[in-house]
Motif scaffolding. Structure first.
Motif, PDB file in Angstrom:
ATOM      1  N   GLU A  36      73.401 -35.552  42.809  1.00 54.14           N
ATOM      2  CA  GLU A  36      74.010 -36.156  43.994  1.00 54.14           C
ATOM      3  C   GLU A  36      74.049 -37.680  43.875  1.00 54.14           C
ATOM      4  O   GLU A  36      75.042 -38.316  44.228  1.00 54.14           O
ATOM      5  N   VAL A  37      72.953 -38.244  43.351  1.00 58.76           N
ATOM      6  CA  VAL A  37      72.920 -39.695  43.159  1.00 58.76           C
ATOM      7  C   VAL A  37      74.023 -40.117  42.207  1.00 58.76           C
ATOM      8  O   VAL A  37      74.780 -41.060  42.466  1.00 58.76           O
ATOM      9  N   VAL A  83      73.445 -40.476  35.652  1.00 60.69           N
ATOM     10  CA  VAL A  83      73.260 -41.597  36.590  1.00 60.69           C
ATOM     11  C   VAL A  83      73.504 -42.923  35.871  1.00 60.69           C
ATOM     12  O   VAL A  83      74.185 -43.812  36.379  1.00 60.69           O
ATOM     13  N   ILE A  84      72.933 -43.030  34.659  1.00 63.59           N
ATOM     14  CA  ILE A  84      73.038 -44.315  33.959  1.00 63.59           C
ATOM     15  C   ILE A  84      74.476 -44.589  33.543  1.00 63.59           C
ATOM     16  O   ILE A  84      74.949 -45.730  33.603  1.00 63.59           O
ATOM     17  N   CYS A 134      69.375 -32.913  43.373  1.00 63.60           N
ATOM     18  CA  CYS A 134      69.010 -34.234  43.902  1.00 63.60           C
ATOM     19  C   CYS A 134      69.547 -35.332  42.999  1.00 63.60           C
ATOM     20  O   CYS A 134      70.141 -36.301  43.457  1.00 63.60           O
ATOM     21  N   LEU A 135      69.314 -35.142  41.696  1.00 65.96           N
ATOM     22  CA  LEU A 135      69.733 -36.179  40.760  1.00 65.96           C
ATOM     23  C   LEU A 135      71.244 -36.230  40.636  1.00 65.96           C
ATOM     24  O   LEU A 135      71.837 -37.307  40.570  1.00 65.96           O
ATOM     25  N   PHE A 191      77.439 -39.982  43.844  1.00 61.87           N
ATOM     26  CA  PHE A 191      77.724 -41.088  44.757  1.00 61.87           C
ATOM     27  C   PHE A 191      77.991 -42.378  43.996  1.00 61.87           C
ATOM     28  O   PHE A 191      78.861 -43.168  44.372  1.00 61.87           O
ATOM     29  N   LEU A 192      77.248 -42.594  42.900  1.00 59.42           N
ATOM     30  CA  LEU A 192      77.478 -43.821  42.139  1.00 59.42           C
ATOM     31  C   LEU A 192      78.856 -43.799  41.503  1.00 59.42           C
ATOM     32  O   LEU A 192      79.555 -44.819  41.452  1.00 59.42           O
ATOM     33  N   ILE A 203      69.723 -37.885  34.400  1.00 56.85           N
ATOM     34  CA  ILE A 203      69.469 -39.322  34.484  1.00 56.85           C
ATOM     35  C   ILE A 203      70.499 -40.062  33.646  1.00 56.85           C
ATOM     36  O   ILE A 203      70.986 -41.120  34.032  1.00 56.85           O
TER      37      ILE A 203
END
Lengths: 659, 313, 214
Positions: free
Chosen positions: B143-144, B297-298, B140-141, B147-148, B294
């Motif tokens: 994937e984010v 993501v960052i 889930c993480l 996409f970013l 995370i």
């Protein structure tokens, strides 16, 4: 138009006839089925006719009343919603006929069927009304008839409570709508939508109207934090009604919002951004709460909120696109939102119906008590799988197509907006990606816990697959899911038609092709995947032809006595991700502290509480209750005193008027 | 007509290239790890032997399982292979490229993962349930983050097909926007480690089921199915790796053989890098893996910010 | 050179992120040392064409003091008072990481509003310094151990140092040195306090200092 009116009249006539013939169950049932099928088919033809030829139709009976005229009309937007409504109504109706057959004789099915038709007729009325008063009449009729349908099992306390919550919540929304339409009507001098469209509204008024519309329609549609009625009402209702609620009734909220956008037209950028943020919050919040639920219909109800979030993301992009004068982005945003409205109605209907079929056979809704049902209920199981794949937006099914369009709108925003627009579009992309991942997680959990593995409550249970009447409508819906997933062109062009109606301009030449072209390439890539799958399948078959294939117990890492109770439950499956997001959720794990050494028994329970219900609405309601108790002395019970109040009231009015 | 035939030929070439070269990376990783451990290690082509051996074996199925368990390896492998069609690999242009194919790319991986997870739950084994749950959480993480990263790249290159995203032959502006690209590369590398269940997220070589993620999910697969799953893992690593290569090698010589050579050596370098990381790092404690993602993501968010500042908006 | 400057600045921010994400005291201190060393190279990159002795002194002193002496001292403190080697977060790692992502974005937005009177070598310097200061604050707010408090202050100082580099030509050497000395003495005092806390309470969790209020 004639077809539509015929369909409506047939529904109404049949509803009264069914009330009269409620005693004769056979006739009542056949009447229900035949009128349902007839009016759905005629209605479908009329809706498709409008969408295909793009010819708005109007029917004016010249019924004047103060500040307006009652008349109806079908434009592309109404037709699009009618299309999805008729599809769902047909499937849910036939299913409902089979679903309720067990109750024949125990309950008055005639009343239920009659109310089903009333609900359908009122939704149809709401969708075609061209006048605010007529719209509100339809809206109220829909609300009330849905209330009676939800409280079908009215002997249960929880069901009655859910009904009340639904009624109060939606009426709060209606109150806002009334205020909104009165404001608009007083500005336009008429309650007709056409006149309202002609007048310009001042920017500050637009903002006020927008907030009222968001609350009013948002309660129905289930925007977080106004969604609290949804997770109560959906599990309480019989499954086909849940399907209709989730697929159609909450969509009427979206329809109202779009109709409002269409009427007011010129919004400041902030409104679009607000809608986008609401979409992101509802989407992510909905799916996170869904992960925390272990009652199947409650889980699906939260997923409705998630999908409303995706739809709202699309709408937000549409509004932002209009604010930035980027018509392409706006078109794709609106079209994506509308297509997702349709798709959600289809796959959510499918999921609710198959969930109903599971509940009907197992007599429980708790996921953690199920397991291994795929072998006993193969049709229900595979249809649920189709629904899951669609709702997760995975390729081959319809959810993918509409999510694709929403992504396309968001990424279009990243390319064409200014810096603020880009920031919010990126936010939208991130939240949609998160929604996608979490939705897949949640449906892996739901499907896995219900249909795979072994049964958790009974080791050897034998359930019978549901009858053809139940499976037939589900198969129909599943076929639509796959059809849109593999041949998307027709529905995409329909949704573009409807988007065109929202924007009030025609689609630029060649834009439909530019939107459709990548989608068609996607489908061709997917066909290659099917081809490769076939090759792999044949390879495996031929390799295994000469090799031994054995069947045995599952490998349990050497443990000698595995039992089905030891399987991973849905709650433990969802726990890791809930733990990550525990700052956003009210995720509680309760376990008693061991009292002595070698404690003999212990327990563990986890729950996810709805933050907006427990932290927002309940405290407020508690406060209101407390305050109203202070005013209790007014209600003394003496008639004389009440008469005194009336007297005082009249006196005040008189003085005020004569002043 | 001639064009169509050409397209089909390029499709088959691409497919063959992926199929032939993907297990090699696993071999290189294994060799590097053996080198660090002071061993000779299994031969470079061991993954090929493994797959060939498994293909020749029979299958054992649990009585609990259904059709999903048998279909999942095939679906996963097919989806991952098709996702390879969207990525250019050195001299081989992507046979399928269109506006927005990144979305399809991500969703094909999601499809593969969804079915592998379902297959794990199908066995009814609690261990496989654990693995499935973890895999789902981490993906889930990631994937984010994925996409970013794509959004940042799209902002840089003003394009949305994978080929265009990584420059489409035109080199990306490393000079102006180098920091953003570096961040994207780092973030993507973290995702790659997670998606392919390498250290520090998951240890493909552990022998304790409780600590495993991906390996524990496929405990019950055997024979041809296991071969498909192993192959699928190798292809996934190869496809994600080649995407990374496309960003990292920002030029093309226009000579197909030269380009492919550079690409292959780059991929080998990537495999060595993964091997080195596996040798020098311990795996993270399970509850710290989300922070790892995370941070991916960052990094992607940071890259986006830099792109927005520098992108001329 | 500017490309390298950009890269280094991004690296400084990333190291700040690592500090927030890591759960070992030792790792935090090491990363802090690394960040200081990297910061020390920035003046050379910024004033590449016109290096003066003034600049060399500032950067070397900063590098040695914060990159080597301070970490050494902090490690000594850890060993000496035998603190448990794990960070005890008041706010979870995930939340603080997300928060720092927002802070980075915020500092970019803030600095785009800030008009600097002199031409700036890279448009990353001010955002990087802001985000380093903010991440230092975040460390201060969200972690319980006394050592992390010290490191938080030091990270904030790093951010201020980065900002001061812009004014390097305008400020006298003495001011720079004064700030560095202040920080050093501050850290020393904190170290002694840490020592005493551990003597009296047998742990260095600052949240237990709340018993000292009225």
């Amino acid at each position: 138009m004639n077809l539509f009116l015929t369909s409506w009249y047939v529904l109404m006539a049949a509803s009264f006839l069914m009330l009269l013939s409620a005693r004769v169950k056979k006739i009542c049932g056949y009447l229900f089925l035949s009128s349902l099928i007839f009016s759905c088919l005629t209605g479908l033809v009329s809706a498709i006719h409008v969408l295909c030829f793009n010819t708005p139709e109007v029917f004016r009976p010249h019924w004047q009343f103060p500040f307006g005229e009652f008349y109806i009309g079908i434009d592309a937007l109404s037709a699009f919603f009618l299309l999805l409504f008729f599809v769902l109504m047909l499937a849910a109706g036939i299913y409902g006929y089979g679903y309720l057959r067990d109750y024949a004789g125990k309950r008055s099915l005639g009343a239920h069927y009659c109310l089903y038709h009333w609900l359908s007729a009122s939704i149809m009325l709401t969708l075609v009304a061209k006048n605010a008063v007529l719209f509100l009449i339809g809206w109220e009729l829909m609300t009330v008839s849905a209330y009676f349908l939800i409280t079908f099992y009215d002997e249960k306390e929880s069901v009655r409570k859910a009904g009340y919550i639904y009624l109060i919540a939606t009426h709060t929304g209606t109150f806002c709508l009334l205020a909104m339409f009165l404001l608009m009507g007083s500005r336009a001098g008429s309650m007709n939508f056409d006149q309202m469209m002609a007048v310009p509204f001042s920017p500050s008024l637009v903002v006020v109207l927008f907030i009222l519309a968001l609350i009013g329609f948002g309660v129905k549609a289930g925007f977080i934090p106004l969604h609290i009625w949804l997770p109560h009402a959906h599990p309480a209702a019989p499954s086909h009604i849940s399907a209709l609620l989730s697929g159609a009734v909450i969509k009427i909220g979206i329809y109202g919002l779009i109709r409002f956008i269409l009427i007011v037209k010129h919004f400041p950028l902030g409104c679009g951004i607000l809608l986008l943020v609401i979409g992101a919050v509802s989407g992510v919040g909905g799916v996170l709460y869904a992960l925390g639920q272990h009652e199947i219909k409650k889980l699906l109800a939260y997923h409705s909120i998630e999908n409303i979030g995706i739809i709202t993301l699309g709408l937000g992009m549409g509004m932002m696109g209009q604010a930035f004068n980027q018509d392409t982005v706006a078109f794709i945003g609106y079209a994506g939102a509308l297509l997702h409205v349709f798709n959600h109605a289809v796959f959510k209907g499918l999921l609710f119906l198959s969930a109903g079929s599971v509940i009907r056979t197992t007599h429980t809704g708790e996921i953690d008590h199920m397991g291994g049902l795929l072998k006993m209920l193969p049709w229900t199981g595979y249809l649920f799988l189709v629904g899951s794949l669609s709702i997760c937006g995975l390729p081959f099914f319809n959810g993918f197509i509409s999510e694709w369009l929403v992504y396309q709108a968001l990424l279009g925003g990243v390319f064409h907006f200014d810096i603020h627009g880009i920031i919010f579009s990126c936010l939208g992309v991130a939240s949609l990606a998160l929604i996608g991942g979490l939705a897949a997680y949640c449906f892996a959990k739901a499907f896995g816990a219900i249909f795979l593995g072994k049964n958790r409550s009974k080791e050897d249970c034998h359930y019978k697959e549901s009858s053809f009447v139940l499976c037939g409508p589900m198969v129909g819906l599943a076929v639509i899911c796959a059809w849109i997933g593999l041949f998307p062109s027709m529905m995409v062009s329909f949704s573009l038609q409807a988007a065109q109606a929202i924007m009030g301009i025609t689609v630029p030449l060649g834009m439909e092709e530019t939107i459709l072209d990548p989608l068609l390439k996607v489908t061709s890539v997917l066909w290659i995947a099917v081809f490769i799958f076939a090759i792999l399948f044949i390879l495996k078959k031929s390799l295994l032809k000469t090799r031994p294939v054995r069947e045995t117990e599952t490998w349990s890492c050497g443990y000698a006595m595995p039992s089905s109770r030891m399987q991973y439950t849905a709650s433990s499956f969802a726990a890791p991700v809930l733990r990550i997001f525990r700052t956003l959720l009210v995720f509680q794990i309760k376990t008693p502290k061991p009292k002595k050494h070698f404690p003999a028994e212990t327990s563990l329970s986890s729950s996810v509480l709805d933050a907006s219900e427990y932290l927002f609405f309940r405290p407020i309601l508690y406060l209101i209750k407390k305050l109203s108790r202070k005013l209790n002395w007014i209600q003394s019970g003496h008639t004389q005193r009440y008469l005194l109040y009336i007297f005082f009231f009249l006196l005040t009015l008189l003085i005020w008027k004569l002043h | 007509m001639a064009q169509k035939i050409l397209a089909i030929i390029s499709l088959w070439l691409h497919l063959t290239f992926i199929l032939v070269s993907s297990p090699f990376l696993l071999g290189v990783i294994g060799k590097t790890k053996a080198f660090f451990a002071g061993k000779w290690g299994p031969p470079l082509f061991q993954p090929y032997y493994d797959i060939a051996k498994l293909l020749r074996k029979g299958c054992v199925y649990s009585t609990t399982t259904t059709w999903i368990f048998r279909a999942a390896p095939m679906i996963a492998l097919a989806a991952v292979l098709v996702s390879g069609f969207l990525v250019p690999m050195g001299g081989f242009n992507a046979p399928a490229q269109f506006w927005g194919d990144v979305i399809l790319f991500v969703y094909l991986f999601a499809l593969a993962r969804f079915f592998i997870i379902l297959a794990a739950l199908d066995t009814g084994s609690s261990f496989e349930g654990i693995g499935a749950s973890r895999e789902a959480t981490f993906s889930c993480l990631s994937e984010v983050a994925l996409f970013l990263n794509f959004t940042a790249l799209a902002l840089i290159s003003k394009n949305l097909s994978i080929t265009g995203l990584v420059g489409g032959g035109v080199s990306l502006p490393w000079q102006i926007i180098g920091p953003a690209l570096t961040l994207v590369v780092i973030s993507f590398f973290l995702i790659l480690l997670c998606e392919n269940s390498r250290i520090p997220v998951d240890d493909p070589a552990t022998h304790l089921e409780l600590t495993m993620i991906h390996e524990v999910m496929v405990l019950d697969h055997s024979g041809v199915d296991l071969a498909y799953i192993l192959y699928g893992g190798a292809v996934k690593l190869f496809v994600l790796g080649s995407f990374l290569m496309a960003i990292l090698i920002p030029f093309k010589t226009q000579n197909i053989f030269m380009d492919t050579g550079i690409f292959c050596s780059g991929m080998t370098g990537l495999a060595v890098a993964i091997g080195v990381i596996e040798s020098v790092m311990a795996r993270l404690r399970l509850n710290r893996v989300p922070y790892f993602l995370i941070s991916a993501v960052i990094f992607a968010v940071f890259a986006l910010i830099i792109t927005l500042v520098r992108g001329g908006h | 050179m500017e490309a390298w400057l950009d890269m280094t600045l991004v690296l400084v921010v990333l190291l700040g992120l690592f500090m927030i994400g890591s759960n070992r005291l030792g790792a935090i201190i090491q990363i802090f040392g690394l960040q200081s060393v990297v910061l020390g190279t920035i003046p050379f990159l910024m004033y590449f064409s016109k290096i003066e002795i003034h600049i060399v002194i500032v950067s070397l002193v900063a590098m040695v003091l914060k990159g080597f002496l301070m970490p050494y001292f902090l490690f000594w403190a850890i060993r000496h008072v035998s603190i448990r080697r794990e960070v005890s977060p008041l706010i979870g790692f995930g939340s603080t990481l997300f928060l720092s992502g927002f802070l980075i974005a915020g500092s970019f937005i803030l600095s785009s509003r800030l008009i600097f009177p002199y031409p700036v070598m890279s448009d990353f310097i001010i955002p990087a310094s802001f985000s380093t200061i903010m991440m230092g604050f975040l460390l201060l707010i969200s972690r319980a151990k006394a050592i992390t408090q010290v490191v938080g202050y030091l990270v904030m100082e790093n951010g201020i140092f980065l900002f001061a580099l812009l004014l390097l030509e305008k400020t006298p050497l003495l001011v720079e040195m004064g700030i560095l000395l202040d920080v050093f003495v501050g850290a020393l005092v904190m170290g002694i306090v840490v020592n005493h806390i551990s003597d009296h309470f047998e742990h260095t969790d600052t949240s237990h200092l709340t018993v000292l209020r009225d």
